[in-house]
Scaffold this motif. Structure first.
Motif, PDB file in Angstrom:
ATOM      1  N   VAL A 160       0.843  -1.201   0.000  1.00 22.42           N
ATOM      2  CA  VAL A 160       0.000   0.000   0.000  1.00 22.42           C
ATOM      3  C   VAL A 160       0.874   1.245   0.000  1.00 22.42           C
ATOM      4  CG1 VAL A 160      -1.632   1.358   1.379  1.00 22.42           C
ATOM      5  CG2 VAL A 160      -1.999  -1.099   1.067  1.00 22.42           C
ATOM      6  N   ALA A 161       1.890   1.263   0.851  1.00 22.53           N
ATOM      7  CA  ALA A 161       2.792   2.409   0.921  1.00 22.53           C
ATOM      8  C   ALA A 161       3.557   2.583  -0.389  1.00 22.53           C
ATOM      9  CB  ALA A 161       3.764   2.243   2.080  1.00 22.53           C
ATOM     10  N   GLN A 162       3.975   1.489  -0.996  1.00 27.33           N
ATOM     11  CA  GLN A 162       4.690   1.561  -2.269  1.00 27.33           C
ATOM     12  C   GLN A 162       3.805   2.157  -3.361  1.00 27.33           C
ATOM     13  OE1 GLN A 162       6.041  -2.433  -2.969  1.00 27.33           O
ATOM     14  NE2 GLN A 162       7.294  -2.475  -1.112  1.00 27.33           N
ATOM     15  N   ILE A 163       2.528   1.753  -3.383  1.00 26.69           N
ATOM     16  CA  ILE A 163       1.590   2.296  -4.365  1.00 26.69           C
ATOM     17  C   ILE A 163       1.391   3.795  -4.141  1.00 26.69           C
ATOM     18  CG2 ILE A 163      -0.820   2.265  -5.126  1.00 26.69           C
ATOM     19  CD1 ILE A 163      -0.802  -0.772  -4.549  1.00 26.69           C
ATOM     20  N   CYS A 164       1.263   4.175  -2.890  1.00 28.07           N
ATOM     21  CA  CYS A 164       1.061   5.595  -2.573  1.00 28.07           C
ATOM     22  C   CYS A 164       2.269   6.437  -2.983  1.00 28.07           C
ATOM     23  CB  CYS A 164       0.768   5.769  -1.089  1.00 28.07           C
ATOM     24  SG  CYS A 164      -0.849   5.115  -0.580  1.00 28.07           S
ATOM     25  N   LEU A 165       3.464   5.928  -2.738  1.00 29.70           N
ATOM     26  CA  LEU A 165       4.664   6.644  -3.168  1.00 29.70           C
ATOM     27  C   LEU A 165       4.712   6.752  -4.694  1.00 29.70           C
ATOM     28  CD1 LEU A 165       7.426   5.261  -0.765  1.00 29.70           C
ATOM     29  CD2 LEU A 165       6.517   7.596  -0.839  1.00 29.70           C
ATOM     30  N   PHE A 166       4.302   5.703  -5.371  1.00 31.79           N
ATOM     31  CA  PHE A 166       4.242   5.743  -6.833  1.00 31.79           C
ATOM     32  C   PHE A 166       3.281   6.840  -7.296  1.00 31.79           C
ATOM     33  CE2 PHE A 166       1.893   4.694 -10.660  1.00 31.79           C
ATOM     34  CZ  PHE A 166       2.897   4.477 -11.579  1.00 31.79           C
ATOM     35  N   LEU A 167       2.078   6.886  -6.700  1.00 34.94           N
ATOM     36  CA  LEU A 167       1.072   7.869  -7.101  1.00 34.94           C
ATOM     37  C   LEU A 167       1.551   9.294  -6.844  1.00 34.94           C
ATOM     38  CD1 LEU A 167      -2.173   6.111  -5.804  1.00 34.94           C
ATOM     39  CD2 LEU A 167      -1.405   6.325  -8.179  1.00 34.94           C
ATOM     40  N   LEU A 168       2.197   9.507  -5.713  1.00 31.25           N
ATOM     41  CA  LEU A 168       2.685  10.845  -5.382  1.00 31.25           C
ATOM     42  C   LEU A 168       3.819  11.278  -6.308  1.00 31.25           C
ATOM     43  CD1 LEU A 168       2.578  10.557  -1.501  1.00 31.25           C
ATOM     44  CD2 LEU A 168       1.181  12.082  -2.907  1.00 31.25           C
ATOM     45  N   THR A 169       4.599  10.317  -6.759  1.00 34.16           N
ATOM     46  CA  THR A 169       5.667  10.632  -7.711  1.00 34.16           C
ATOM     47  C   THR A 169       5.093  10.856  -9.105  1.00 34.16           C
ATOM     48  OG1 THR A 169       7.157   9.217  -6.416  1.00 34.16           O
ATOM     49  CG2 THR A 169       7.894   9.868  -8.618  1.00 34.16           C
ATOM     50  N   GLU A 170       4.143  10.037  -9.490  1.00 31.20           N
ATOM     51  CA  GLU A 170       3.521  10.170 -10.810  1.00 31.20           C
ATOM     52  C   GLU A 170       2.780  11.494 -10.942  1.00 31.20           C
ATOM     53  OE1 GLU A 170       0.538   9.900 -13.918  1.00 31.20           O
ATOM     54  OE2 GLU A 170       0.126   9.958 -11.766  1.00 31.20           O
TER      55      GLU A 170
END
Length: 566
Positions: free
Chosen positions: A153-163
């Motif tokens: 979940v945290a990895q996905i959130c970091l991806f979204l914030l970077t994207e």
């Protein structure tokens, strides 16, 4: 040997007693001088509560991702922004110390980011979003976002914030490599897809396919309309907010709304149905019941419960055509249903839920309706987020030809008979259709009706010049009557191919002549009135012959002018 590899080797030599501290300090100064020639690199990452563990001396033989990043020969990390919870404080400090040993030039900054439930997507995203909003990013630094540690979940959130560029950097993926001990390998992933030609090309192709789908496969040529459809494709693909389609009757609002739904369905953006209603057909309590449903016994005749259109559209798309025709009470309930996803059915004291995307259509000026008190300003503000004005057919004359071909294909599909124009008839119809004499007040409905009539009357599957001329007269008559035109309107008596080649001066003059002729008992009477002055200067005047020759210049006869049509 690279600078980074030299530093790692020197660090190991100092720990083994094979390198003096003074020489090591000199090497560090040399490295720092070299570092000034490049932009600082900053890593943002979560502490790995399992993978980063290591309390024994042999931990250096194990792969620990946060530490391993700083042991890469080809990656110099100037600063590591390490995020961790309160309970992991001691582990975070140990990792900071180990990074200091492996990479003395790396500053490790600890940040307490607490997740009560690290698998709660909303909570994790909110915490990481708050960190990103509160952090001061420097345009002079390069940022890498480490997505190997933390929950999925945290990895996905970091991806979204970077994207989304809330964290202006690239992704960093690390992985173990047995052959290289505890250092492992790293890979930088740039989310700027424009740098990846094949991926960017695929996205462009998908957008073009989506736009073509919205146009029904018609290769339209009007640049403004094509840009409009491309924007609608992007919005339809990206949001479930309301969409407002405006434009004249027959411009294609209903058809486009259905195409938007079908495109979203293809891309799994909606799961349920397309529900359509023309609000002009809804009146009184029937409007409330049709839209919001009713409970049993809500009014006389309500013998059973009715779901209503809003509930039927749950999970799908609701298209309210002619939304400007809704009453103010219905507008108020609709506003709440859009904003809160809840409403009260007629006669019920229990709220129901429905989550739908609204597409609204109108040919009215809703701003004027607001000023007139006939439309709620707050509802207009809510549905006007994405407003698209569809042009009429007369404003898209470049698109008449491809739409003509489309209508013929549709006729063939419905009737099983393929029909085509002969060359002369085709050029004749196109010349008229593109001219200023073609009003196209009904827009694509007029074009569809014209093609159906001509195709139905065609003999042997060929539309002749005679059929085209008959249809042009029919269209001209229809438009004239719908505009309250007088029977002496030129479009009713002059052939369209003649009319489109006349100057406005000649049109106005001829129109007045026709008006006089329609009011006269005979050709001679009309001639005497029209040539009342000049005839006195002639020894022998033949007013009737003079008028007949004038009308003949435009292919007209006295009888045709009197009858009011060719």
């Amino acid at each position: 040997m690279g600078i980074r590899k030299l530093l790692i080797e020197c660090t190991l030599c100092v720990r083994g007693g094979n390198l003096s501290c003074s020489l090591f300090a000199y090497i560090l100064r040399f490295i720092h001088m070299k570092n000034r020639e490049r932009r600082p690199t900053v890593v943002v990452g979560l502490l790995g509560t399992t993978l980063d563990l290591g309390k024994h001396p042999d931990r250096w033989q194990n792969w620990r991702p946060s530490v391993a990043i700083c042991r890469q020969p080809d990656l110099i990390v100037d600063r590591f922004e390490l995020l961790h919870g309160r309970r992991e404080q001691s582990l975070a400090e140990l990792v900071r110390a180990d990074i200091g040993t492996a990479s003395p030039e790396t500053e490790v900054v600890l940040h307490n980011v607490e997740f009560s439930d690290p698998w709660d997507f909303e909570q994790v995203y909110e915490k990481l979003f708050s960190f990103a909003r509160g952090y001061t990013f420097d345009d002079g630094e390069d940022y890498l976002v480490h997505i190997t540690t933390g929950t999925h979940v945290a990895q996905i959130c970091l991806f979204l914030l970077t994207e989304s560029r809330h964290i202006p950097g690239k992704l960093l993926q690390s992985s173990p490599d047995r052959e290289r001990g505890g250092a492992g390998t790293v890979k930088v992933i740039d989310l700027d897809l424009s740098k990846y030609d094949r991926i960017a090309s695929r996205f462009r192709q998908e957008q073009q396919e989506g736009a073509s789908f919205l146009k029904g496969g018609i290769e339209t040529r009007n640049e403004g309309f094509n840009r409009l459809i491309e924007r609608i494709e992007k919005v339809a693909n990206a949001t479930r907010d309301p969409i407002l389609l405006t434009g004249p009757t027959g411009a294609g609002k209903s058809r486009l709304a259905r195409k938007i739904f079908e495109l979203k369905k293809q891309r799994h953006a909606v799961a349920a149905n397309f529900v359509e209603v023309n609000c002009a057909t809804l009146r009184g309590d029937g409007a409330m019941s049709a839209l919001f449903g009713h409970s049993k016994g809500a009014f006389t005749g309500a013998v059973t419960e009715r779901l209503g259109l809003l509930r039927s559209a749950n999970g799908g798309v609701l298209f309210l055509d002619e939304i400007g025709e809704l009453g103010l009470d219905e507008q108020a309930m609709l506003l709440r249903a859009i904003e809160e996803k809840v409403f009260l059915p007629l006669g019920s004291d229990r709220e129901v839920k429905s989550d739908f995307q609204l597409i609204a259509g109108t040919n009215r000026d809703l701003l004027q309706a607001v000023r007139d008190g006939k439309f709620r300003e707050d509802l207009l503000a809510r549905i006007n987020l994405w407003m698209f004005q569809l042009p009429g057919l007369a404003d898209r004359v470049e698109d008449i030809e491809p739409n003509l071909a489309f209508e013929l294909e549709q006729f063939a599909a419905r009737n099983g008979d393929r029909v085509a124009f002969n060359k002369e008839a085709y050029q004749h119809f196109l010349q008229f259709a593109r001219s200023s004499e073609a009003k196209w007040s009904g827009n694509f409905r007029d074009l569809n009706a014209a093609v159906v009539r001509m195709a139905t009357l065609s003999a042997g599957g060929r539309i002749s010049i005679e059929i085209v001329r008959e249809e042009i007269r029919r269209l001209a008559d229809s438009w004239s009557r719908s505009e309250g035109g007088h029977p002496s309107d030129l479009s009713l008596v002059v052939a369209p191919e003649v009319l489109v080649q006349m100057d406005l001066f000649d049109q106005l003059q001829l129109a007045q002549v026709v008006e006089v002729c329609r009011a006269a008992r005979s050709l001679s009477v009309a001639g005497r009135r029209l040539f009342g002055v000049s005839r006195t200067r002639k020894a022998t005047g033949n007013d009737a012959d003079r008028l007949s020759k004038y009308l003949g210049r435009f292919g007209l006869s006295w009888n045709e002018v009197r009858a009011g049509s060719r």
